[in-house]
Scaffold this motif. Sequence first.
Motif, PDB file in Angstrom:
ATOM      1  N   ARG A   7      72.472  33.671  88.428  1.00  0.00           N
ATOM      2  CA  ARG A   7      73.921  33.548  88.300  1.00  0.00           C
ATOM      3  C   ARG A   7      74.558  33.474  89.687  1.00  0.00           C
ATOM      4  N   PHE A   8      75.441  32.475  89.864  1.00  0.00           N
ATOM      5  CA  PHE A   8      76.160  32.289  91.113  1.00  0.00           C
ATOM      6  C   PHE A   8      77.655  32.477  90.875  1.00  0.00           C
ATOM      7  N   HIS A   9      78.284  33.329  91.683  1.00  0.00           N
ATOM      8  CA  HIS A   9      79.727  33.517  91.657  1.00  0.00           C
ATOM      9  C   HIS A   9      80.329  32.679  92.788  1.00  0.00           C
ATOM     10  N   LEU A  10      81.281  31.826  92.449  1.00  0.00           N
ATOM     11  CA  LEU A  10      81.793  30.840  93.389  1.00  0.00           C
ATOM     12  C   LEU A  10      83.064  31.307  94.100  1.00  0.00           C
ATOM     13  N   ARG A  11      83.294  30.700  95.235  1.00  0.00           N
ATOM     14  CA  ARG A  11      84.449  31.018  96.066  1.00  0.00           C
ATOM     15  C   ARG A  11      85.710  30.412  95.445  1.00  0.00           C
ATOM     16  N   PRO A  12      86.771  31.187  95.312  1.00  0.00           N
ATOM     17  CA  PRO A  12      88.001  30.647  94.715  1.00  0.00           C
ATOM     18  C   PRO A  12      88.754  29.740  95.676  1.00  0.00           C
ATOM     19  N   GLY A  13      89.484  28.781  95.117  1.00  0.00           N
ATOM     20  CA  GLY A  13      90.399  27.965  95.894  1.00  0.00           C
ATOM     21  C   GLY A  13      89.779  26.853  96.701  1.00  0.00           C
ATOM     22  N   VAL A  14      88.491  26.591  96.566  1.00  0.00           N
ATOM     23  CA  VAL A  14      87.851  25.537  97.359  1.00  0.00           C
ATOM     24  C   VAL A  14      88.171  24.175  96.740  1.00  0.00           C
ATOM     25  N   ASN A  48      89.634  15.233  98.876  1.00  0.00           N
ATOM     26  CA  ASN A  48      90.646  14.463  98.153  1.00  0.00           C
ATOM     27  C   ASN A  48      91.533  15.347  97.276  1.00  0.00           C
ATOM     28  N   GLY A  49      91.391  16.669  97.386  1.00  0.00           N
ATOM     29  CA  GLY A  49      92.201  17.591  96.606  1.00  0.00           C
ATOM     30  C   GLY A  49      91.585  18.021  95.294  1.00  0.00           C
ATOM     31  N   GLU A  50      90.480  17.413  94.912  1.00  0.00           N
ATOM     32  CA  GLU A  50      89.790  17.751  93.662  1.00  0.00           C
ATOM     33  C   GLU A  50      89.205  19.162  93.755  1.00  0.00           C
ATOM     34  N   PRO A  51      89.339  19.993  92.704  1.00  0.00           N
ATOM     35  CA  PRO A  51      88.812  21.353  92.795  1.00  0.00           C
ATOM     36  C   PRO A  51      87.288  21.386  92.790  1.00  0.00           C
ATOM     37  N   CYS A  52      86.744  22.290  93.579  1.00  0.00           N
ATOM     38  CA  CYS A  52      85.293  22.533  93.579  1.00  0.00           C
ATOM     39  C   CYS A  52      85.062  23.853  92.856  1.00  0.00           C
ATOM     40  N   ASP A  53      84.733  23.770  91.572  1.00  0.00           N
ATOM     41  CA  ASP A  53      84.572  24.950  90.733  1.00  0.00           C
ATOM     42  C   ASP A  53      83.231  24.895  90.021  1.00  0.00           C
ATOM     43  N   ALA A  54      83.075  25.737  89.006  1.00  0.00           N
ATOM     44  CA  ALA A  54      81.799  25.796  88.293  1.00  0.00           C
ATOM     45  C   ALA A  54      81.461  24.472  87.623  1.00  0.00           C
ATOM     46  N   HIS A  55      82.486  23.755  87.153  1.00  0.00           N
ATOM     47  CA  HIS A  55      82.233  22.453  86.529  1.00  0.00           C
ATOM     48  C   HIS A  55      81.681  21.465  87.557  1.00  0.00           C
ATOM     49  N   ALA A  56      82.211  21.513  88.787  1.00  0.00           N
ATOM     50  CA  ALA A  56      81.718  20.618  89.834  1.00  0.00           C
ATOM     51  C   ALA A  56      80.279  20.967  90.218  1.00  0.00           C
ATOM     52  N   VAL A  57      79.968  22.255  90.255  1.00  0.00           N
ATOM     53  CA  VAL A  57      78.605  22.674  90.592  1.00  0.00           C
ATOM     54  C   VAL A  57      77.633  22.238  89.500  1.00  0.00           C
ATOM     55  N   ALA A 116      77.527  20.336  96.804  1.00  0.00           N
ATOM     56  CA  ALA A 116      78.444  20.043  95.707  1.00  0.00           C
ATOM     57  C   ALA A 116      79.101  18.689  95.945  1.00  0.00           C
ATOM     58  N   VAL A 117      79.134  17.842  94.902  1.00  0.00           N
ATOM     59  CA  VAL A 117      79.769  16.525  94.988  1.00  0.00           C
ATOM     60  C   VAL A 117      80.955  16.491  94.024  1.00  0.00           C
ATOM     61  N   PRO A 118      81.958  15.628  94.288  1.00  0.00           N
ATOM     62  CA  PRO A 118      83.189  15.612  93.485  1.00  0.00           C
ATOM     63  C   PRO A 118      83.044  14.782  92.209  1.00  0.00           C
ATOM     64  N   PRO A 119      83.095  15.393  91.030  1.00  0.00           N
ATOM     65  CA  PRO A 119      82.876  14.654  89.776  1.00  0.00           C
ATOM     66  C   PRO A 119      83.874  13.521  89.548  1.00  0.00           C
ATOM     67  N   ARG A 120      85.158  13.809  89.716  1.00  0.00           N
ATOM     68  CA  ARG A 120      86.177  12.808  89.398  1.00  0.00           C
ATOM     69  C   ARG A 120      86.060  11.601  90.336  1.00  0.00           C
ATOM     70  N   TYR A 121      85.925  11.874  91.631  1.00  0.00           N
ATOM     71  CA  TYR A 121      85.836  10.782  92.608  1.00  0.00           C
ATOM     72  C   TYR A 121      84.592   9.927  92.353  1.00  0.00           C
ATOM     73  N   LEU A 122      83.458  10.573  92.097  1.00  0.00           N
ATOM     74  CA  LEU A 122      82.233   9.824  91.854  1.00  0.00           C
ATOM     75  C   LEU A 122      82.344   8.959  90.610  1.00  0.00           C
ATOM     76  N   ASP A 123      82.936   9.514  89.553  1.00  0.00           N
ATOM     77  CA  ASP A 123      83.092   8.735  88.327  1.00  0.00           C
ATOM     78  C   ASP A 123      84.040   7.567  88.524  1.00  0.00           C
ATOM     79  N   GLU A 124      85.026   7.729  89.404  1.00  0.00           N
ATOM     80  CA  GLU A 124      86.001   6.673  89.648  1.00  0.00           C
ATOM     81  C   GLU A 124      85.443   5.544  90.505  1.00  0.00           C
ATOM     82  N   VAL A 125      84.756   5.885  91.592  1.00  0.00           N
ATOM     83  CA  VAL A 125      84.351   4.853  92.562  1.00  0.00           C
ATOM     84  C   VAL A 125      82.896   4.427  92.409  1.00  0.00           C
ATOM     85  N   GLY A 126      82.062   5.232  91.757  1.00  0.00           N
ATOM     86  CA  GLY A 126      80.658   4.889  91.599  1.00  0.00           C
ATOM     87  C   GLY A 126      79.809   5.299  92.787  1.00  0.00           C
TER      88      GLY A 126
END
Length: 510
Positions: A97-104, A108-117, A172-182
Amino acid sequence: MTARRQSRREALRLGGLATLAPLLGACGVSAAEPRGRVLRVSQPDEAKTLDPQKQGDMPSMNVLINMFDTLTTRGTDNRLGPGLATSWSVLDEQTWRFHLRPGVRFHNGEPCDAHAVRYSLDRLRDPATHSPIVELRYVDGATVVDPLTVDVHTSKHDPILPAKVSLFGGVAVPPRYLDEVGPERFAREPVGTGPFRFVSWQRDHELRMRAFPGHWSGRPKLDELVFKPMPNPASALAALQSDEVDMVTQLTPDAARQLAGYGGVRIENFPGMPTYYLSLNTREGPLADRRVRQALNHAVDVPLLVKAVLDGKAREVPTMFPREANGFDPAIPAYTRDIRRARQLLAEAGYPDGLDTTLTASNVDSQVAEAIAGLLVHAGVRAKVTVLDPSTYKSRLTSSNSGALGPIYLAKNTGWTGDAESLVQSNIRHDRRQSRWHDPRADRLIDIEESAVDPKARMRAFTELQWLLHTEAPFVFLFQLDNILARNDRPHWRPNAVGVLDMDSAGVTG
């Protein structure tokens, strides 16, 4: 972890900067920001790609670690510390189990959270990604517990998973940006959460980054960071003297020696993790006899080798375990240098007149190989040195033919995870790719250190394995090479033992 990062992280934990991080993360760098604090760094090789999940080589990671954060980090003290994750723990034998840093936030402003990890881990494991990163081979998937908690599931217990996500596998990579630009555009215009954001890349010339003011550990001291590939050490050093670069990294001791005395050039060396050894084919021929292998270890005068060939910029190792690695036991002695004992052991093994063999090396290490051959001959071991270009050497090293490099070859291991498992995982157990030794005792100890939940059990296995290596001598144990760099008077920076070019803590004057 640097003192600067530690203090910044404490501030984040206390909430002093956490509330500002989302706002800063959504902003770019103002055009009014100063651009004078620029650090220009050369390394021998170009990054292969800017997609951090499609590379597994240090030249690429040296660049990418400045644009992307990892779940854990390893600071200049060589200890594993928080990164995107503030803490981690074992829930059961197959769950970390990994506890992530808040507010990262990503650049591009996209949140880096558990979903991104979770997205990042899934993308890394997806066969369509074609990732060369193998460290997370036991990871089966990840589960989002809440926005700042993620569980990583493994097929078997992996005791060093937190160390493995300190570099290649932990980005960690940005889900939204990757899905948008490929993936193709992402590899050209990467977006991470790191202390520097991507600006431009001119292949074979330079890669430029700019400080990211919204980084969770605070704004870097530098305004811009520039990497320049310079395969030829002479060209890199000339660039340093002509003020084209500020720092030349990954120097060999020989190249560093040639710079001694030049005005305005400072040579610095720091303790390094890369560990050199001779791999011996113990499955056939003279090297199947333990006495012959012990004789080789007595014959190679490692302290003399370090002094005469490496200009003192290395440290002898008792076995294959570097001193900074988790699992190293300082009680294990190095072999004594004793030519008489070496000749006696060879005679007892049936070689009173010595023996003939071959020693293969990459041409990068040709001087070391020739020096080793020169030391062996005093004991009656006549080793013909065969030098290969690096690509041929690597292809033979990684092939399924364990004899492709001959009876003896010079090798090294970077040991980047900081755990001894990484040093021995491919070389010891009889069924591994680069193993040329079969000892059931070693196999049992490898199994323990690779799967034990109890850290004390792992340490006992590591100690027992080092004693076994010392006794059976399936390798000739050599040295840890320092991290060597040349710089002008402007930069201030210190690497950790792994030597990765994480420049977040670097500064410049003038």
